[in-house]
Design a protein around this motif. Structure first.
Motif, PDB file in Angstrom:
ATOM      1  N   LYS A 131      21.464  -7.496  -0.937  1.00  0.00           N
ATOM      2  CA  LYS A 131      20.341  -7.873  -0.074  1.00  0.00           C
ATOM      3  C   LYS A 131      20.106  -6.819   1.010  1.00  0.00           C
ATOM      4  O   LYS A 131      18.968  -6.502   1.341  1.00  0.00           O
ATOM      5  N   THR A 132      21.168  -6.270   1.551  1.00  0.00           N
ATOM      6  CA  THR A 132      21.041  -5.238   2.582  1.00  0.00           C
ATOM      7  C   THR A 132      20.463  -3.961   1.999  1.00  0.00           C
ATOM      8  O   THR A 132      19.597  -3.321   2.613  1.00  0.00           O
ATOM      9  N   LEU A 133      20.924  -3.576   0.811  1.00  0.00           N
ATOM     10  CA  LEU A 133      20.383  -2.372   0.171  1.00  0.00           C
ATOM     11  C   LEU A 133      18.907  -2.553  -0.174  1.00  0.00           C
ATOM     12  O   LEU A 133      18.113  -1.617  -0.019  1.00  0.00           O
ATOM     13  N   ASN A 134      18.525  -3.741  -0.629  1.00  0.00           N
ATOM     14  CA  ASN A 134      17.111  -4.019  -0.895  1.00  0.00           C
ATOM     15  C   ASN A 134      16.287  -3.918   0.381  1.00  0.00           C
ATOM     16  O   ASN A 134      15.181  -3.377   0.375  1.00  0.00           O
ATOM     17  N   LYS A 135      16.824  -4.428   1.458  1.00  0.00           N
ATOM     18  CA  LYS A 135      16.148  -4.354   2.751  1.00  0.00           C
ATOM     19  C   LYS A 135      15.993  -2.898   3.187  1.00  0.00           C
ATOM     20  O   LYS A 135      14.942  -2.495   3.687  1.00  0.00           O
ATOM     21  N   GLU A 136      17.031  -2.112   2.977  1.00  0.00           N
ATOM     22  CA  GLU A 136      16.995  -0.688   3.336  1.00  0.00           C
ATOM     23  C   GLU A 136      15.970   0.056   2.491  1.00  0.00           C
ATOM     24  O   GLU A 136      15.243   0.917   2.995  1.00  0.00           O
ATOM     25  N   LEU A 137      15.893  -0.267   1.207  1.00  0.00           N
ATOM     26  CA  LEU A 137      14.896   0.365   0.337  1.00  0.00           C
ATOM     27  C   LEU A 137      13.481   0.024   0.790  1.00  0.00           C
ATOM     28  O   LEU A 137      12.593   0.887   0.756  1.00  0.00           O
ATOM     29  N   LYS A 138      13.259  -1.204   1.204  1.00  0.00           N
ATOM     30  CA  LYS A 138      11.941  -1.599   1.708  1.00  0.00           C
ATOM     31  C   LYS A 138      11.592  -0.811   2.966  1.00  0.00           C
ATOM     32  O   LYS A 138      10.451  -0.396   3.150  1.00  0.00           O
ATOM     33  N   LEU A 139      12.581  -0.594   3.838  1.00  0.00           N
ATOM     34  CA  LEU A 139      12.339   0.192   5.049  1.00  0.00           C
ATOM     35  C   LEU A 139      11.981   1.630   4.692  1.00  0.00           C
ATOM     36  O   LEU A 139      11.095   2.226   5.298  1.00  0.00           O
ATOM     37  N   LYS A 140      12.674   2.191   3.710  1.00  0.00           N
ATOM     38  CA  LYS A 140      12.390   3.570   3.300  1.00  0.00           C
ATOM     39  C   LYS A 140      11.010   3.672   2.669  1.00  0.00           C
ATOM     40  O   LYS A 140      10.299   4.636   2.893  1.00  0.00           O
ATOM     41  N   LYS A 141      10.635   2.680   1.863  1.00  0.00           N
ATOM     42  CA  LYS A 141       9.307   2.690   1.251  1.00  0.00           C
ATOM     43  C   LYS A 141       8.224   2.629   2.317  1.00  0.00           C
ATOM     44  O   LYS A 141       7.211   3.299   2.221  1.00  0.00           O
ATOM     45  N   LYS A 142       8.441   1.812   3.350  1.00  0.00           N
ATOM     46  CA  LYS A 142       7.469   1.743   4.445  1.00  0.00           C
ATOM     47  C   LYS A 142       7.360   3.089   5.134  1.00  0.00           C
ATOM     48  O   LYS A 142       6.268   3.517   5.501  1.00  0.00           O
ATOM     49  N   GLY A 143       8.482   3.756   5.312  1.00  0.00           N
ATOM     50  CA  GLY A 143       8.489   5.081   5.944  1.00  0.00           C
ATOM     51  C   GLY A 143       7.745   6.098   5.102  1.00  0.00           C
ATOM     52  O   GLY A 143       7.017   6.948   5.617  1.00  0.00           O
ATOM     53  N   ILE A 144       7.918   6.036   3.777  1.00  0.00           N
ATOM     54  CA  ILE A 144       7.235   6.958   2.876  1.00  0.00           C
ATOM     55  C   ILE A 144       5.744   6.694   2.891  1.00  0.00           C
ATOM     56  O   ILE A 144       4.936   7.618   2.948  1.00  0.00           O
ATOM     57  N   VAL A 145       5.356   5.426   2.875  1.00  0.00           N
ATOM     58  CA  VAL A 145       3.940   5.070   2.883  1.00  0.00           C
ATOM     59  C   VAL A 145       3.296   5.532   4.199  1.00  0.00           C
ATOM     60  O   VAL A 145       2.185   6.048   4.193  1.00  0.00           O
ATOM     61  N   LYS A 146       3.983   5.372   5.327  1.00  0.00           N
ATOM     62  CA  LYS A 146       3.446   5.806   6.609  1.00  0.00           C
ATOM     63  C   LYS A 146       3.253   7.315   6.631  1.00  0.00           C
ATOM     64  O   LYS A 146       2.293   7.811   7.198  1.00  0.00           O
ATOM     65  N   HIS A 147       4.199   8.068   6.059  1.00  0.00           N
ATOM     66  CA  HIS A 147       4.103   9.521   6.045  1.00  0.00           C
ATOM     67  C   HIS A 147       2.973  10.001   5.133  1.00  0.00           C
ATOM     68  O   HIS A 147       2.384  11.032   5.363  1.00  0.00           O
ATOM     69  N   CYS A 148       2.689   9.268   4.081  1.00  0.00           N
ATOM     70  CA  CYS A 148       1.672   9.674   3.106  1.00  0.00           C
ATOM     71  C   CYS A 148       0.242   9.391   3.612  1.00  0.00           C
ATOM     72  O   CYS A 148      -0.696  10.027   3.186  1.00  0.00           O
ATOM     73  N   THR A 149       0.100   8.404   4.496  1.00  0.00           N
ATOM     74  CA  THR A 149      -1.252   8.057   4.945  1.00  0.00           C
ATOM     75  C   THR A 149      -1.674   8.822   6.160  1.00  0.00           C
ATOM     76  O   THR A 149      -1.022   9.511   6.802  1.00  0.00           O
TER      77      THR A 149
END
Length: 149
Positions: A131-149
């Motif tokens: 669950k923690t790793l899934n949460k961390e992956l979601k945080l990283k995806k949000k970071g990637i999406v923010k950088h791309c936009t």
């Protein structure tokens, strides 16, 4: 998020309640977690993971209380990345304590009981880790999406 906090608390409690055959009776790991810091100042602790079962108990208690302190801090911290890092670290320290406690179960019959009863804590720790790793992956995806936009 609330579910992960509850699982962490359940993990801390279940790991503390692992029964240990010590001397001529039974105790729980929590007792050794309380005694081990006191023993450092009184007599010292044998830091040998290959020692006999009875001689490893104080080391296990010390490492176990350290893992629980890390997990409790992860419940308090607000920063998501640091919280996730603490949770993952706490679980690995908890696994190390469990390994030291339960190693050589076939040679040392005293380690059989903790091995069997620690399975609940191990399963819970795997669930919390996933669950923690899934949460961390979601945080990283949000970071990637923010950088791309």
């Amino acid at each position: 998020m609330k579910e992960l906090k509850q699982l962490k608390l359940l993990l801390i409690i279940s790991h503390s309640l692992i029964p240990i055959a010590a001397g001529h009776g039974l105790g729980i790991l929590f007792l050794f977690e309380i005694i081990s810091p006191i023993r450092i100042f009184q007599n010292g602790i044998l830091f040998d993971i290959n020692a006999e079962f009875q001689d490893r108990l104080m080391l296990v208690g010390l490492i176990s209380i350290l893992s629980k302190i890390i997990l409790i801090i992860s419940l308090i911290i607000k920063n998501s990345k640091f919280k996730n890092w603490l949770t993952i670290s706490g679980i690995f320290v908890l696994w190390f304590a469990t390994y030291i406690l339960t190693k050589k179960p076939d040679i040392d019959s005293l380690a059989d009981l903790p091995l069997i009863t620690s399975l609940i804590a191990i399963i819970l720790s795997v669930v919390v880790l996933i669950k923690t790793l899934n949460k961390e992956l979601k945080l990283k995806k949000k970071g990637i999406v923010k950088h791309c936009t």
